[in-house]
Write a protein that holds these residues in place. Structure first.
Motif, PDB file in Angstrom:
ATOM      1  N   PRO B 344       0.808  -1.233   0.000  1.00 51.63           N
ATOM      2  CA  PRO B 344       0.000   0.000   0.000  1.00 51.63           C
ATOM      3  C   PRO B 344       0.838   1.279   0.000  1.00 51.63           C
ATOM      4  CG  PRO B 344      -0.880  -1.566   1.593  1.00 51.63           C
ATOM      5  CD  PRO B 344       0.392  -2.156   1.064  1.00 51.63           C
ATOM      6  N   ARG B 347       1.952   2.089  -3.388  1.00 52.09           N
ATOM      7  CA  ARG B 347       0.799   2.618  -4.128  1.00 52.09           C
ATOM      8  C   ARG B 347       0.511   4.068  -3.748  1.00 52.09           C
ATOM      9  NH1 ARG B 347      -3.639  -0.865  -5.887  1.00 52.09           N
ATOM     10  NH2 ARG B 347      -2.596  -2.611  -6.874  1.00 52.09           N
ATOM     11  N   ARG B 348       0.667   4.374  -2.474  1.00 50.82           N
ATOM     12  CA  ARG B 348       0.485   5.766  -2.046  1.00 50.82           C
ATOM     13  C   ARG B 348       1.430   6.683  -2.818  1.00 50.82           C
ATOM     14  NH1 ARG B 348       3.369   9.109   1.059  1.00 50.82           N
ATOM     15  NH2 ARG B 348       4.818   7.451   1.604  1.00 50.82           N
ATOM     16  N   LEU B 351       0.349   6.775  -6.577  1.00 54.12           N
ATOM     17  CA  LEU B 351      -0.886   7.533  -6.798  1.00 54.12           C
ATOM     18  C   LEU B 351      -0.686   9.028  -6.540  1.00 54.12           C
ATOM     19  CD1 LEU B 351      -3.428   4.955  -5.343  1.00 54.12           C
ATOM     20  CD2 LEU B 351      -3.318   5.754  -7.725  1.00 54.12           C
ATOM     21  N   LYS B 354       0.764  10.248  -9.719  1.00 54.03           N
ATOM     22  CA  LYS B 354      -0.292  10.173 -10.743  1.00 54.03           C
ATOM     23  C   LYS B 354      -1.290  11.308 -10.570  1.00 54.03           C
ATOM     24  CE  LYS B 354      -3.298   6.504 -12.625  1.00 54.03           C
ATOM     25  NZ  LYS B 354      -4.583   7.130 -12.871  1.00 54.03           N
ATOM     26  N   VAL B 566     -11.793   7.686 -11.597  1.00 56.10           N
ATOM     27  CA  VAL B 566     -12.591   7.865 -10.380  1.00 56.10           C
ATOM     28  C   VAL B 566     -11.746   7.528  -9.153  1.00 56.10           C
ATOM     29  CG1 VAL B 566     -14.537   6.921  -9.065  1.00 56.10           C
ATOM     30  CG2 VAL B 566     -14.808   7.456 -11.512  1.00 56.10           C
ATOM     31  N   GLN B 567     -11.005   6.435  -9.232  1.00 57.22           N
ATOM     32  CA  GLN B 567     -10.203   6.012  -8.082  1.00 57.22           C
ATOM     33  C   GLN B 567      -9.070   6.990  -7.790  1.00 57.22           C
ATOM     34  OE1 GLN B 567      -9.262   2.040  -9.352  1.00 57.22           O
ATOM     35  NE2 GLN B 567     -11.233   1.216  -8.668  1.00 57.22           N
ATOM     36  N   THR B 568      -8.492   7.539  -8.836  1.00 57.40           N
ATOM     37  CA  THR B 568      -7.419   8.519  -8.613  1.00 57.40           C
ATOM     38  C   THR B 568      -7.996   9.792  -7.988  1.00 57.40           C
ATOM     39  OG1 THR B 568      -6.334   7.596 -10.564  1.00 57.40           O
ATOM     40  CG2 THR B 568      -5.434   9.645  -9.691  1.00 57.40           C
ATOM     41  N   GLU B 570     -10.616   9.933  -6.068  1.00 57.46           N
ATOM     42  CA  GLU B 570     -10.925   9.639  -4.668  1.00 57.46           C
ATOM     43  C   GLU B 570      -9.661   9.584  -3.821  1.00 57.46           C
ATOM     44  OE1 GLU B 570     -15.131   7.441  -5.777  1.00 57.46           O
ATOM     45  OE2 GLU B 570     -13.752   6.408  -4.445  1.00 57.46           O
ATOM     46  N   PHE B 571      -8.583   9.066  -4.415  1.00 57.46           N
ATOM     47  CA  PHE B 571      -7.300   9.109  -3.719  1.00 57.46           C
ATOM     48  C   PHE B 571      -6.917  10.561  -3.420  1.00 57.46           C
ATOM     49  CE2 PHE B 571      -2.786  10.036  -4.098  1.00 57.46           C
ATOM     50  CZ  PHE B 571      -2.273   9.263  -3.076  1.00 57.46           C
ATOM     51  N   SER B 574      -8.986  11.965  -0.588  1.00 57.04           N
ATOM     52  CA  SER B 574      -8.831  11.393   0.758  1.00 57.04           C
ATOM     53  C   SER B 574      -7.413  11.475   1.287  1.00 57.04           C
ATOM     54  CB  SER B 574      -9.319   9.949   0.788  1.00 57.04           C
ATOM     55  OG  SER B 574      -8.502   9.157  -0.042  1.00 57.04           O
ATOM     56  N   ARG B 575      -6.424  11.550   0.396  1.00 57.30           N
ATOM     57  CA  ARG B 575      -5.043  11.450   0.887  1.00 57.30           C
ATOM     58  C   ARG B 575      -4.147  12.629   0.534  1.00 57.30           C
ATOM     59  NH1 ARG B 575      -3.472   6.517   3.296  1.00 57.30           N
ATOM     60  NH2 ARG B 575      -5.233   5.081   3.273  1.00 57.30           N
ATOM     61  N   PRO B 578      -6.312  16.614   2.339  1.00 57.67           N
ATOM     62  CA  PRO B 578      -6.237  16.988   3.761  1.00 57.67           C
ATOM     63  C   PRO B 578      -5.044  17.885   4.099  1.00 57.67           C
ATOM     64  CG  PRO B 578      -6.824  14.670   3.575  1.00 57.67           C
ATOM     65  CD  PRO B 578      -6.488  15.150   2.174  1.00 57.67           C
ATOM     66  N   ARG B 579      -4.056  17.944   3.231  1.00 52.55           N
ATOM     67  CA  ARG B 579      -2.931  18.840   3.503  1.00 52.55           C
ATOM     68  C   ARG B 579      -3.373  20.301   3.573  1.00 52.55           C
ATOM     69  NH1 ARG B 579       1.676  16.890  -0.766  1.00 52.55           N
ATOM     70  NH2 ARG B 579       1.603  14.653  -0.361  1.00 52.55           N
TER      71      ARG B 579
END
Lengths: 605, 605
Positions: B344, B347-348, B351, B354, B566-568, B570-571, B574-575, B578-579
């Motif tokens: 993971p 992947r973080r 992504l 990306k 869509v997944q990118t 949402e990434f 969510s990740r 927040p910064r």
């Protein structure tokens, strides 16, 4: 260009006002020799050596690099002379026991010397640094005969050491190690295989090199349970201690790297090289951990070194370079423009480097106290407890401080503007040298898995809770301490307490998640590591703030120094610590935001 | 090693599904030629050129660098042939008007070409990039005769251009420029002085070089109000257009830089060089802004390029390199270990690169639409309005995207572990090349002052409120759009709306503060810039999310592609987003945490 000056005043602040190193030394079996006078003399000699001998070789070493010729490696001009001076000064033997040729002084004093040498010239510091790791491994796992043969000559600095783990197919995943060790029927083994990324694997500083090598015995179990540890010297050693014939290990080539160019990074070929087993068969990885922990804390020092050197380089430039006028009105009417340092954003960058350097120093020096106590612990259970305590901090020191160091190195260049990009200013070298620090000795990702997966979750939070308890206890003690101006520290005590409790809460949340889905660990781990780092550094900044406020209340004669500490602490709390918030939020993001994308969907090219 | 493939599918997604470029082209006076077939052909030819001609020269160019010999500069092997092929392909003239030898296609199409060329080989792209800036300056501010003499030959690619602003004593603070221009009594001036950091100042790609130079006329007012702009060619030009004698401008040396080593960074000495005034006397800086804005958006492209190349380099390594087993259970039982991409945290990192690359691309392409409309605007007021709109985005594109690019470049190396540090893998070069992007064309700090001080506060929030209004209007439109699965986008619409309102609120807060204390601007500006960047990128990720969900609802045949979008998205939400929280908090920290430390208290060495 940075001209390194050892931050002796800051080191003294930590030793005297914050960590009370003298009291600590006196609790150690080997501490009585560490008198204030001796410690002062050692630090000031170490500072001179770093400033006058090592720092001037930093940029020339980068420009010249190491050169390979027919298996021999030539280090940059001046490196050998500096090494000889270092050895002659007895620096290599500082913290090792007298029975093996050492001076028996506390390890924590060695950390201060490593910091100064490493900040002045990280590449050069790699050579004695790797030797120190080899010495520690032999000291803990070698037989008495091995110590007499190998350790003594490294303590004296005659020979150097290395750490041969990585192979082309594996670095992190040492279970894949392929190097073979075949017993020769006597006490020796015959090692064959290829190791890469071997720092100080070959060089011209010492007459012999002692490689500590991971390899597999025949029929060893697969994976990490089948790895043993060996000594493989460059030259074999005759029974009388003189050097014998060349062993079957040689340097095939040097890597061309982004930075630390004066540190020889070698491909080492083992071709039926004669070796000697250290420790029990198939337990090599456990023995090697000694080496790795030393190396990880050593790499944490690199984070501090990068931040300190970047700061020392950027500060004079910010004072001298004239650009624009302050938005709040001209500050230097006699100049064509104000100096950079009047601009708040430049100060933000300077103070970030300063806060990371000073905060990192406090964290490392305090961890070194733990290491002192662990090494001299009188019972196994005491040693294990201290090892756990230090083990909880190690991935934070390594992972967080190197990230902070890399950020600082980038800020140092940023203060210089375009000039930071030019090699002659020496600032971009700091980035290139620092860049390795989040990669080697376990990447930040690996540190984060060690912290969250092993140190926190596997121990069911035992070590975390002990550390959190210590922090909360300290916070409470400050509130009842009449030597401190309570109102001036109260808000910061509150922040540290709240974040510590939050750290525990977040750990529980992640533990519950990980019980259902193991991928929750890797999905949260780097954010968890960074959060932990900011909280632990806040704990140390609180201690420094309290110490400085105490001195100010005592009417010290050095008001400016202690005020600057208070102001740096307040900067850390108001402008760096809020980052913990984002990490807290991000670590709780659903793991599926990372795991659900199909591998083939990462690109449609 | 990254092997660049132009992300044509992603470019098409933006052009067709998100930004509707065809509809946009048709609103432009020069847009009718940009038919779908032509645009496709141009992009696919540009992709081929970038992949096959430029990419293979990227690492060799870095290793070889530029060489200076007696004032001449030799570019790396292959650079000249590539340049000739580029010119022969008509690429340099793509977006300039036919009356000056151009093809009259929209500027936004040129941005796509610049992206591909720059991602493949940023150093090489600097040469045509600087020429483009010189062309734009001449097109907007030159006389008809100047355009005929100088612009035509740059459009054709026969000659190249430069931008001579920086001097040893000043970069950002151009009011300190000292280069003198003395009128010769005819239409010519005699320029003397030294310029540094001149990209493409001297090279072997073209037969002549047209320098655009900032200098002072005799008795010009001090500071920025006394600077004029001049054309100074390397070779003078005879009335018939043939090259005349060598002019008094020469390259004194090349800088040794951290990266972009194949881009010649020159010290240029002007010694009574013959020059010609562009635009009105003492208005040079205003005219130069044209150049700088082009350059700033161009540098924003470098942020995208760094992220894209780092991603393209890291992805195959993450797929191929086998290390450790997935914590949630073995994924590739036939291999000795699972590949990196199962982890993971890897992947973080992937992504993040990306999301920055694709988000940055959307931001830049949409800004390029504004530039198209500005260039072809039919009224002055329309042009000014579009200029303001683009001006609000420019510091975000430059400042934020280059920081994101630098972070991505570092992540690319991080995915490789220790191997990322080795030059032959080509990943560390991306960091070294990217590192300049937050420095040149105005550092991140300068961009942040431009954004907060000039674009937001000085205009009393006019341009911010227009942009915020546009974002909120878009959010509202999504909620009533039946072609979108509402429940799947609702949370993201909510986040973007809330953050946009917060952006306005924070701006008001800072405006009040700045009214009392001007240092509040510089104390908040970089955090404000980064906050703005995350919000604007969220707006674009929302648009991409909506477009992808729409296609999925339409039952597209490319489900995997749109799901990955869509997944990118949402990434990102969510990740990464927040910064913004930390920046919001930090920008409101008291300015005194930066300003009150006395200059002499920054160090006690």
């Amino acid at each position: 260009m940075p001209e390194y000056k050892a931050p002796v005043r800051d080191m003294r602040f930590l030793a005297e006002d914050v960590l009370d190193m003298q009291a600590h030394y006196q609790t150690l079996p080997n501490g009585e020799e560490a008198t204030p006078d001796l410690v002062d003399a050692i630090i000031s000699e170490g500072a001179k050596f770093a400033e006058n001998v090592l720092a001037p070789l930093n940029r020339s070493g980068d420009e010249e690099g190491c050169h390979w010729l027919d298996g021999e490696v030539i280090t940059p001009k001046g490196f050998k002379a500096a090494y000889q001076q270092y050895v002659a000064g007895g620096w290599q033997s500082l913290s090792h026991p007298p029975e093996y040729g050492g001076q028996g002084l506390p390890m924590s004093l060695g950390v201060m010397i490593s910091e100064m040498a490493g900040t002045a010239n990280w590449s050069w510091g790699m050579y004695p640094g790797l030797t120190l790791g080899a010495m520690n491994t032999l000291f803990l796992h070698g037989t008495e005969a091995q110590k007499q043969t190998w350790l003594m000559r490294m303590t004296s600095g005659e020979w150097s050491g290395t750490m041969c783990l990585t192979e082309p197919q594996c670095g992190t995943d040492l279970g894949q190690v392929k190097t073979r060790a075949i017993p020769n029927g006597d006490e020796t083994y015959s090692l064959s295989g290829t190791k890469i990324f071997i720092s100080a694997g070959e060089h011209d500083l010492t007459e012999n090199i002692v490689h500590i090598v991971l390899a597999r015995l025949p029929d060893a179990p697969e994976g990490t349970r089948g790895i043993s540890l060996f000594i493989v010297p460059k030259f074999k050693v005759n029974p009388d201690g003189s050097l014998g014939e060349r062993n079957g290990v040689s340097c095939g080539s040097l890597e061309h790297k982004m930075g630390i160019k004066a540190s020889a990074t070698c491909v080492m070929n083992f071709d039926e090289a004669e070796g000697y087993l250290i420790g029990p068969e198939n337990k090599g990885l456990q023995c090697m951990f000694t080496f790795m922990n030393t190396a990880r804390i050593g790499t944490g020092i690199q984070g501090l070194a990068s931040a300190e050197l970047a700061y020392q380089g950027a500060l004079p430039y910010a004072r001298e370079r004239l650009s624009m006028r302050s938005l709040s009105g001209t500050k230097q009417p006699d100049n064509v423009a104000d100096s950079l340092i009047v601009h708040p954003d430049v100060r933000r960058m300077l103070l970030t480097m300063k806060a990371f350097a000073e905060g990192g120093r406090a964290m490392l020096y305090d961890a070194a106290k733990l290491a002192d106590r662990m090494i001299t612990a009188e019972t196994e259970s005491e040693r294990n407890r201290l090892d756990d305590e230090l083990g909880m901090l190690t991935p934070i020191l390594k992972g967080f401080l190197t990230e902070a160091g890399l950020e600082s190195a980038n800020l140092g260049v940023q203060v210089y503007g375009g000039h930071g990009y030019i090699r002659e200013h020496g600032m971009e070298q700091i980035i290139r040298d620092a860049r390795i620090s989040t990669l080697y000795e376990g990447t930040t990702g690996i540190q984060s898995l060690d912290l969250l997966g092993r140190k926190v979750l596997l121990s069911k939070g035992k070590d975390l809770n002990r550390l959190a308890g210590q922090i909360l206890k300290y916070c409470k003690s400050v509130l009842t301490d009449d030597s401190v101006p309570r109102l001036k520290v109260l808000p910061f005590v509150g922040k540290v307490s709240a974040l510590t409790l939050r750290w525990q809460y977040l750990s529980y949340r992640l533990a519950f998640r990980a019980a259902r889905n193991r991928d929750a660990v890797g999905s949260a781990s780097v954010d968890y590591l960074m959060f932990s780092g900011y909280v632990v550094m806040a704990y140390y900044w609180l201690q420094m703030l309290v110490a400085a406020q105490r001195k100010l209340m005592e009417a010290t004669s050095e008001v400016a120094f202690y005020k600057a500490k208070v102001q740096t602490a307040e900067f850390y709390f108001s402008r760096i610590l809020p980052r913990a918030e984002t990490h807290a939020k991000t670590m709780l993001a659903c793991p599926r935001t990372l795991t659900r994308m199909k591998e083939e969907s990462f690109a449609f090219l």
